[in-house]
Design an enzyme around this catalytic site. Structure first.
Site, PDB file in Angstrom:
ATOM      1  N   GLY A  54       0.833  -1.206   0.000  1.00 49.15           N
ATOM      2  CA  GLY A  54       0.000   0.000   0.000  1.00 49.15           C
ATOM      3  C   GLY A  54       0.865   1.251   0.000  1.00 49.15           C
ATOM      4  O   GLY A  54       1.763   1.378   0.837  1.00 49.15           O
ATOM      5  N   CYS A 138      -8.363  -0.650   4.298  1.00 41.57           N
ATOM      6  CA  CYS A 138      -7.342  -0.993   5.296  1.00 41.57           C
ATOM      7  C   CYS A 138      -7.922  -0.836   6.700  1.00 41.57           C
ATOM      8  O   CYS A 138      -8.342   0.254   7.078  1.00 41.57           O
ATOM      9  CB  CYS A 138      -6.101  -0.122   5.141  1.00 41.57           C
ATOM     10  SG  CYS A 138      -4.806  -0.622   6.284  1.00 41.57           S
TER      11      CYS A 138
HETATM   12  C1  LIG Z   1       1.236  -8.450   6.630  1.00 46.11           C
HETATM   13  C2  LIG Z   1       0.109  -7.998   5.727  1.00 46.11           C
HETATM   14  C3  LIG Z   1       0.179  -6.745   5.119  1.00 46.11           C
HETATM   15  C4  LIG Z   1      -0.855  -6.322   4.268  1.00 46.11           C
HETATM   16  N1  LIG Z   1      -0.775  -5.090   3.658  1.00 46.11           N
HETATM   17  C5  LIG Z   1      -1.751  -4.697   2.793  1.00 46.11           C
HETATM   18  C6  LIG Z   1      -1.659  -3.452   2.103  1.00 46.11           C
HETATM   19  O1  LIG Z   1      -0.688  -2.697   2.230  1.00 46.11           O
HETATM   20  N2  LIG Z   1      -2.677  -3.102   1.263  1.00 46.11           N
HETATM   21  C7  LIG Z   1      -3.781  -3.917   1.069  1.00 46.11           C
HETATM   22  O2  LIG Z   1      -4.674  -3.568   0.295  1.00 46.11           O
HETATM   23  N3  LIG Z   1      -3.870  -5.115   1.699  1.00 46.11           N
HETATM   24  C8  LIG Z   1      -2.897  -5.515   2.547  1.00 46.11           C
HETATM   25  N4  LIG Z   1      -2.993  -6.735   3.173  1.00 46.11           N
HETATM   26  C9  LIG Z   1      -4.174  -7.589   2.933  1.00 46.11           C
HETATM   27  C10 LIG Z   1      -3.866  -8.676   1.881  1.00 46.11           C
HETATM   28  O3  LIG Z   1      -3.488  -8.105   0.653  1.00 46.11           O
HETATM   29  C11 LIG Z   1      -5.100  -9.590   1.681  1.00 46.11           C
HETATM   30  O4  LIG Z   1      -6.170  -8.831   1.187  1.00 46.11           O
HETATM   31  C12 LIG Z   1      -5.538 -10.260   2.974  1.00 46.11           C
HETATM   32  O5  LIG Z   1      -4.425 -10.644   3.762  1.00 46.11           O
HETATM   33  C13 LIG Z   1      -6.425 -11.491   2.734  1.00 46.11           C
HETATM   34  O6  LIG Z   1      -5.749 -12.473   1.984  1.00 46.11           O
HETATM   35  P1  LIG Z   1      -4.989 -13.749   2.675  1.00 46.11           P
HETATM   36  O7  LIG Z   1      -5.991 -14.393   3.603  1.00 46.11           O
HETATM   37  O8  LIG Z   1      -4.583 -14.623   1.522  1.00 46.11           O
HETATM   38  O9  LIG Z   1      -3.843 -13.187   3.433  1.00 46.11           O
HETATM   39  C14 LIG Z   1      -1.978  -7.177   4.036  1.00 46.11           C
HETATM   40  C15 LIG Z   1      -2.023  -8.433   4.650  1.00 46.11           C
HETATM   41  C16 LIG Z   1      -0.996  -8.859   5.478  1.00 46.11           C
HETATM   42  C17 LIG Z   1      -1.087 -10.230   6.105  1.00 46.11           C
END
Ligand SMILES: Cc1cc2nc3c(=O)[nH]c(=O)nc-3n(C[C@H](O)[C@H](O)[C@H](O)COP(=O)(O)O)c2cc1C
Length: 313
Positions: A54, A138
């Site tokens: 992000g 977020c």
């Molecule tokens: C450590 C971490 C940092 C993340 N940073 C962002 C971010 O900067 N921007 C964003 O849109 N989503 C961010 N996310 C969300 C992920 O992109 C994703 O939408 C969310 O983790 C669900 O997917 P997953 O269950 O496969 O992790 C972050 C997730 C994690 C775990």
């Protein structure tokens, strides 16, 4: 051995230039940083796309530690959008991306509509950037972020403003915390989004009973990982009933079957988040598993599977 199945997908059919991915597997925002160091441990060039961390107008340090915590079948994070800021991204990261085969999508965050527009404007015409993913979801920053996603009219306002400020394909990432995510999806679609990412993390927390305080320094974090997969899948399935633009499924995807579930539910592509933190090679394994399933089941093109889940349920 037969011909390789066709894994190509179009993520932005309404956009003049379109955004064709060589396959539907994307690495989610916040997982691979800017992809450069991550690329040394995983073959990211073979993926459909990489979404970077992000990015805000000014650099941000993020929230204090501790900001990551494992939970049952999941992860809580309260990183708080730590990032280098859009100017450093354009100067230091985009030139490397311009040499890559894999398209890079910049995840854009902000506190105000003007903040989102300012970041998007600075990405305009920069070689190496193939699209914008607007992060209006977020959960762990004090201002902006998720607030834009809670009300359809606010989500539409920020989408329309960014749409006028960029010629790049525009993806909007929504929050499962919105009271009615389908209403938000429809508003954002009408405001000019080319595609939607479903879903960002869910608000959550953990408590330290010895210290009698929240375990994360920020108290609130975003829950991700296998724990949220059924909810993410349901959101894609339901949203696909009302929207026309491509959906990108995200939430708990860790293997080829998970990814295929999202595609059959209605997603055109998928993003891998938490699973990519523990095993950077997971996206490639997932791609191989998807291809094997297609061969075994005589599926020539991945597009033949999109939204094939029975609709009468
Ligand atoms: C450590 C971490 C940092 C993340 N940073 C962002 C971010 O900067 N921007 C964003 O849109 N989503 C961010 N996310 C969300 C992920 O992109 C994703 O939408 C969310 O983790 C669900 O997917 P997953 O269950 O496969 O992790 C972050 C997730 C994690 C775990």
């Amino acid at each position: 051995m037969g011909e390789r199945p066709d894994l190509r997908v179009q993520l932005a059919p309404r956009h003049g230039r379109g955004l064709i991915l060589s396959n539907p597997i994307m690495i989610a925002s916040g997982i691979a940083g800017y992809g450069i160091e991550y690329g040394e441990v995983a073959d990211i060039q073979s993926l459909g796309a990489v979404v970077c961390k992000g990015t805000t107008l000014m650099p941000r340090e993020g929230n204090p530690q501790p900001r990551l915590l494992e939970t049952a079948s999941g992860l809580l994070n309260s990183i708080g959008l730590e990032n280098i800021g859009v100017e450093a991204l354009v100067r230091d990261k985009a030139p490397t991306w311009a040499t890559w085969r894999v398209p890079v999508i910049v995840n854009v965050a902000g506190e105000t509509v003007e903040g989102y527009v300012a970041v998007a404007s600075k990405l305009e015409g920069v070689p190496g950037i193939s699209g914008i993913e607007l992060n209006i979801s977020c959960p762990n920053v004090s201002a902006g972020g998720i607030e834009f996603c809670m009300r359809p009219e606010l989500a539409a306002r920020v989408t329309a403003a960014v749409r006028s400020a960029t010629t790049l394909p525009l993806i909007v990432k929504l929050s499962p915390n919105a009271p009615d995510i389908k209403e938000v999806a429809l508003a954002v679609e009408a405001a000019g989004a080319d595609a939607l990412t479903l879903i960002n993390t869910l608000k959550g927390m953990a408590i330290d009973i010895d210290e009698k305080c929240p375990s994360l320094a920020n108290a609130v974090g975003g829950l991700s990982g296998p724990a949220i997969k059924p909810l993410a899948l349901y959101t894609v399935f339901e949203t696909a009933k009302v929207t026309r633009i491509p959906l990108i499924g995200c939430g708990g995807i860790a293997c080829g079957r998970d990814a295929l579930e999202f595609i059959v539910a209605g997603a055109t592509a998928v993003q891998v988040g938490t699973a990519g933190l523990t095993s950077p090679g997971v996206c490639i394994t997932l791609l191989e598993e998807m291809e094997r399933y297609m061969r075994d089941n005589g599926v020539d093109s991945i597009t033949d599977l999109i939204g094939t889940a029975r609709r009468e349920s």
